[in-house]
Design a protein around this motif. Structure first.
Motif, PDB file in Angstrom:
ATOM      1  N   VAL A 104       0.850  -1.195   0.000  1.00 29.77           N
ATOM      2  CA  VAL A 104       0.000   0.000   0.000  1.00 29.77           C
ATOM      3  C   VAL A 104       0.885   1.244   0.000  1.00 29.77           C
ATOM      4  N   TRP A 105       1.960   1.224   0.784  1.00 34.50           N
ATOM      5  CA  TRP A 105       2.871   2.367   0.824  1.00 34.50           C
ATOM      6  C   TRP A 105       3.433   2.661  -0.562  1.00 34.50           C
ATOM      7  N   ARG A 106       3.826   1.611  -1.278  1.00 35.57           N
ATOM      8  CA  ARG A 106       4.349   1.812  -2.643  1.00 35.57           C
ATOM      9  C   ARG A 106       3.291   2.464  -3.533  1.00 35.57           C
ATOM     10  N   ALA A 107       2.038   2.039  -3.403  1.00 34.58           N
ATOM     11  CA  ALA A 107       0.968   2.562  -4.255  1.00 34.58           C
ATOM     12  C   ALA A 107       0.669   4.035  -3.997  1.00 34.58           C
ATOM     13  N   ILE A 108       0.916   4.506  -2.787  1.00 30.44           N
ATOM     14  CA  ILE A 108       0.613   5.918  -2.497  1.00 30.44           C
ATOM     15  C   ILE A 108       1.843   6.815  -2.554  1.00 30.44           C
ATOM     16  N   SER A 109       3.047   6.228  -2.535  1.00 26.75           N
ATOM     17  CA  SER A 109       4.242   7.066  -2.474  1.00 26.75           C
ATOM     18  C   SER A 109       5.059   7.109  -3.764  1.00 26.75           C
ATOM     19  N   ILE A 110       4.923   6.133  -4.628  1.00 24.80           N
ATOM     20  CA  ILE A 110       5.677   6.123  -5.884  1.00 24.80           C
ATOM     21  C   ILE A 110       4.809   6.766  -6.969  1.00 24.80           C
ATOM     22  N   PRO A 111       5.248   7.903  -7.542  1.00 27.48           N
ATOM     23  CA  PRO A 111       4.412   8.646  -8.486  1.00 27.48           C
ATOM     24  C   PRO A 111       3.813   7.812  -9.618  1.00 27.48           C
ATOM     25  N   ALA A 112       4.586   6.937 -10.246  1.00 27.99           N
ATOM     26  CA  ALA A 112       4.074   6.148 -11.370  1.00 27.99           C
ATOM     27  C   ALA A 112       2.926   5.231 -10.939  1.00 27.99           C
ATOM     28  N   LEU A 113       2.981   4.698  -9.732  1.00 28.05           N
ATOM     29  CA  LEU A 113       1.909   3.844  -9.218  1.00 28.05           C
ATOM     30  C   LEU A 113       0.736   4.685  -8.724  1.00 28.05           C
ATOM     31  N   ARG A 114       1.021   5.786  -8.049  1.00 32.30           N
ATOM     32  CA  ARG A 114      -0.024   6.655  -7.510  1.00 32.30           C
ATOM     33  C   ARG A 114      -0.889   7.245  -8.615  1.00 32.30           C
ATOM     34  N   GLU A 115      -0.286   7.601  -9.739  1.00 32.97           N
ATOM     35  CA  GLU A 115      -1.031   8.241 -10.824  1.00 32.97           C
ATOM     36  C   GLU A 115      -2.046   7.327 -11.480  1.00 32.97           C
ATOM     37  N   LYS A 116      -1.984   6.020 -11.227  1.00 35.19           N
ATOM     38  CA  LYS A 116      -2.992   5.101 -11.762  1.00 35.19           C
ATOM     39  C   LYS A 116      -4.345   5.305 -11.096  1.00 35.19           C
ATOM     40  N   TRP A 117      -4.346   5.786  -9.862  1.00 30.81           N
ATOM     41  CA  TRP A 117      -5.622   5.980  -9.156  1.00 30.81           C
ATOM     42  C   TRP A 117      -5.813   7.406  -8.656  1.00 30.81           C
ATOM     43  N   LEU A 118      -4.758   8.198  -8.594  1.00 31.91           N
ATOM     44  CA  LEU A 118      -4.846   9.604  -8.193  1.00 31.91           C
ATOM     45  C   LEU A 118      -4.109  10.429  -9.243  1.00 31.91           C
ATOM     46  N   PRO A 119      -4.849  10.974 -10.225  1.00 34.69           N
ATOM     47  CA  PRO A 119      -4.196  11.700 -11.326  1.00 34.69           C
ATOM     48  C   PRO A 119      -3.341  12.864 -10.842  1.00 34.69           C
ATOM     49  N   LYS A 120      -2.208  13.064 -11.525  1.00 36.89           N
ATOM     50  CA  LYS A 120      -1.268  14.122 -11.160  1.00 36.89           C
ATOM     51  C   LYS A 120      -1.952  15.491 -11.150  1.00 36.89           C
ATOM     52  N   GLY A 121      -2.926  15.706 -12.037  1.00 36.71           N
ATOM     53  CA  GLY A 121      -3.630  16.985 -12.099  1.00 36.71           C
ATOM     54  C   GLY A 121      -4.410  17.308 -10.841  1.00 36.71           C
ATOM     55  N   SER A 122      -4.707  16.305 -10.012  1.00 39.82           N
ATOM     56  CA  SER A 122      -5.434  16.529  -8.761  1.00 39.82           C
ATOM     57  C   SER A 122      -4.535  17.120  -7.685  1.00 39.82           C
ATOM     58  N   LEU A 123      -3.238  16.952  -7.843  1.00 39.31           N
ATOM     59  CA  LEU A 123      -2.296  17.409  -6.838  1.00 39.31           C
ATOM     60  C   LEU A 123      -1.781  18.800  -7.174  1.00 39.31           C
ATOM     61  N   ALA A 124      -1.583  19.617  -6.150  1.00 39.87           N
ATOM     62  CA  ALA A 124      -0.988  20.940  -6.343  1.00 39.87           C
ATOM     63  C   ALA A 124       0.482  20.777  -6.711  1.00 39.87           C
ATOM     64  N   ASP A 125       1.109  19.720  -6.195  1.00 38.91           N
ATOM     65  CA  ASP A 125       2.505  19.428  -6.471  1.00 38.91           C
ATOM     66  C   ASP A 125       2.676  17.913  -6.384  1.00 38.91           C
ATOM     67  N   ALA A 126       3.446  17.336  -7.284  1.00 40.87           N
ATOM     68  CA  ALA A 126       3.635  15.882  -7.288  1.00 40.87           C
ATOM     69  C   ALA A 126       4.427  15.399  -6.072  1.00 40.87           C
ATOM     70  N   GLU A 127       5.212  16.286  -5.484  1.00 38.48           N
ATOM     71  CA  GLU A 127       5.997  15.923  -4.304  1.00 38.48           C
ATOM     72  C   GLU A 127       5.133  16.041  -3.050  1.00 38.48           C
ATOM     73  N   PRO A 128       5.306  15.142  -2.087  1.00 31.93           N
ATOM     74  CA  PRO A 128       4.527  15.230  -0.852  1.00 31.93           C
ATOM     75  C   PRO A 128       4.900  16.452  -0.018  1.00 31.93           C
ATOM     76  N   VAL A 129       3.938  16.929   0.751  1.00 30.24           N
ATOM     77  CA  VAL A 129       4.163  18.025   1.693  1.00 30.24           C
ATOM     78  C   VAL A 129       5.041  17.525   2.832  1.00 30.24           C
ATOM     79  N   SER A 130       4.742  16.310   3.293  1.00 32.61           N
ATOM     80  CA  SER A 130       5.546  15.669   4.333  1.00 32.61           C
ATOM     81  C   SER A 130       5.370  14.166   4.220  1.00 32.61           C
ATOM     82  N   SER A 131       6.314  13.437   4.813  1.00 35.83           N
ATOM     83  CA  SER A 131       6.265  11.986   4.717  1.00 35.83           C
ATOM     84  C   SER A 131       6.999  11.347   5.881  1.00 35.83           C
ATOM     85  N   THR A 132       6.377  10.324   6.459  1.00 35.85           N
ATOM     86  CA  THR A 132       7.023   9.452   7.430  1.00 35.85           C
ATOM     87  C   THR A 132       6.988   8.072   6.787  1.00 35.85           C
ATOM     88  N   PRO A 133       8.103   7.623   6.195  1.00 41.97           N
ATOM     89  CA  PRO A 133       8.101   6.401   5.398  1.00 41.97           C
ATOM     90  C   PRO A 133       7.405   5.218   6.073  1.00 41.97           C
TER      91      PRO A 133
END
Length: 123
Positions: free
Chosen positions: A30-59
Protein backbone atom coordinates in the motif's frame (compact mmCIF):
# COMPACT_ATOMS: atom_id res chain seq x y z
CA UNK A 1 -3.44 12.53 14.84
CA UNK A 2 -0.01 13.60 13.78
CA UNK A 3 2.16 15.98 15.76
CA UNK A 4 1.29 18.71 13.22
CA UNK A 5 -2.40 18.69 14.02
CA UNK A 6 -3.67 18.22 17.57
CA UNK A 7 -7.07 16.76 18.45
CA UNK A 8 -8.20 20.19 19.59
CA UNK A 9 -7.29 21.73 16.22
CA UNK A 10 -9.07 18.93 14.38
CA UNK A 11 -12.18 19.49 16.50
CA UNK A 12 -12.35 23.10 15.37
CA UNK A 13 -12.04 22.17 11.72
CA UNK A 14 -15.37 21.47 10.11
CA UNK A 15 -14.16 20.93 6.56
CA UNK A 16 -12.48 17.56 7.12
CA UNK A 17 -13.42 14.26 5.52
CA UNK A 18 -12.08 11.08 7.16
CA UNK A 19 -12.27 7.70 5.42
CA UNK A 20 -11.00 4.41 6.85
CA UNK A 21 -10.42 1.17 4.96
CA UNK A 22 -9.24 -2.34 5.80
CA UNK A 23 -7.17 -3.62 2.88
CA UNK A 24 -5.99 -7.17 2.16
CA UNK A 25 -2.59 -5.97 0.92
CA UNK A 26 0.37 -5.68 3.30
CA UNK A 27 1.40 -2.16 4.40
CA UNK A 28 4.56 -2.24 2.26
CA UNK A 29 2.51 -2.72 -0.92
CA UNK A 30 0.00 0.00 0.00
CA UNK A 31 2.87 2.37 0.82
CA UNK A 32 4.35 1.81 -2.64
CA UNK A 33 0.97 2.56 -4.26
CA UNK A 34 0.61 5.92 -2.50
CA UNK A 35 4.24 7.07 -2.47
CA UNK A 36 5.68 6.12 -5.88
CA UNK A 37 4.41 8.65 -8.49
CA UNK A 38 4.07 6.15 -11.37
CA UNK A 39 1.91 3.84 -9.22
CA UNK A 40 -0.02 6.66 -7.51
CA UNK A 41 -1.03 8.24 -10.82
CA UNK A 42 -2.99 5.10 -11.76
CA UNK A 43 -5.62 5.98 -9.16
CA UNK A 44 -4.85 9.60 -8.19
CA UNK A 45 -4.20 11.70 -11.33
CA UNK A 46 -1.27 14.12 -11.16
CA UNK A 47 -3.63 16.99 -12.10
CA UNK A 48 -5.43 16.53 -8.76
CA UNK A 49 -2.30 17.41 -6.84
CA UNK A 50 -0.99 20.94 -6.34
CA UNK A 51 2.51 19.43 -6.47
CA UNK A 52 3.63 15.88 -7.29
CA UNK A 53 6.00 15.92 -4.30
CA UNK A 54 4.53 15.23 -0.85
CA UNK A 55 4.16 18.02 1.69
CA UNK A 56 5.55 15.67 4.33
CA UNK A 57 6.27 11.99 4.72
CA UNK A 58 7.02 9.45 7.43
CA UNK A 59 8.10 6.40 5.40
CA UNK A 60 5.76 3.45 5.78
CA UNK A 61 3.36 5.35 8.06
CA UNK A 62 2.07 8.66 6.70
CA UNK A 63 2.29 10.82 3.60
CA UNK A 64 0.63 14.19 2.86
CA UNK A 65 -0.07 15.77 -0.49
CA UNK A 66 -1.25 19.28 -1.26
CA UNK A 67 -4.28 19.49 -3.54
CA UNK A 68 -6.00 22.34 -5.38
CA UNK A 69 -9.54 22.35 -6.76
CA UNK A 70 -9.71 22.42 -10.55
CA UNK A 71 -12.71 24.80 -10.55
CA UNK A 72 -13.26 28.19 -8.91
CA UNK A 73 -12.68 29.19 -6.18
CA UNK A 74 -9.60 26.87 -6.50
CA UNK A 75 -9.36 26.14 -2.75
CA UNK A 76 -6.26 24.42 -1.39
CA UNK A 77 -6.43 21.31 0.74
CA UNK A 78 -4.21 18.57 2.14
CA UNK A 79 -4.89 14.85 1.89
CA UNK A 80 -3.12 12.63 4.42
CA UNK A 81 -2.72 8.88 4.00
CA UNK A 82 -2.01 7.02 7.25
CA UNK A 83 -1.11 3.32 7.22
CA UNK A 84 -0.91 0.75 9.96
CA UNK A 85 -0.86 -3.04 9.93
CA UNK A 86 -4.11 -4.76 10.88
CA UNK A 87 -4.70 -8.05 12.71
CA UNK A 88 -5.01 -10.12 9.49
CA UNK A 89 -1.67 -9.06 7.98
CA UNK A 90 -3.33 -6.45 5.79
CA UNK A 91 -3.41 -2.68 6.10
CA UNK A 92 -5.63 -0.19 7.88
CA UNK A 93 -5.68 2.88 5.62
CA UNK A 94 -6.97 6.16 7.00
CA UNK A 95 -7.43 9.06 4.58
CA UNK A 96 -7.91 12.54 6.04
CA UNK A 97 -8.80 15.25 3.51
CA UNK A 98 -9.07 18.76 4.92
CA UNK A 99 -9.35 22.24 3.48
CA UNK A 100 -6.38 24.41 4.40
CA UNK A 101 -7.23 27.47 2.33
CA UNK A 102 -7.61 30.55 4.55
CA UNK A 103 -10.51 31.73 2.40
CA UNK A 104 -12.70 28.97 3.83
CA UNK A 105 -12.80 30.73 7.19
CA UNK A 106 -13.93 34.07 5.80
CA UNK A 107 -17.59 34.71 6.51
CA UNK A 108 -19.77 36.47 4.01
CA UNK A 109 -20.64 40.04 4.87
CA UNK A 110 -24.06 40.59 6.45
CA UNK A 111 -26.51 42.83 4.69
CA UNK A 112 -26.32 46.46 5.84
CA UNK A 113 -29.97 46.43 6.84
CA UNK A 114 -29.58 43.33 8.98
CA UNK A 115 -31.67 41.33 6.50
CA UNK A 116 -34.53 41.22 9.03
CA UNK A 117 -38.22 41.22 8.28
CA UNK A 118 -39.58 44.74 8.45
CA UNK A 119 -42.86 45.26 10.25
CA UNK A 120 -44.80 48.52 10.10
CA UNK A 121 -47.18 49.81 12.77
CA UNK A 122 -50.17 51.98 12.12
CA UNK A 123 -50.26 55.23 14.08
Amino acid sequence: MSDIETKEQAGRRTNVLVLEYELDAPPEKVWRAISIPALREKWLPKGSLADAEPVSSTPGEEIRYGMRETEPPFLDSVVTFQLSPNETGGTRLRIVHGLTDARQWLRPQSAANGNAVCSLRAA
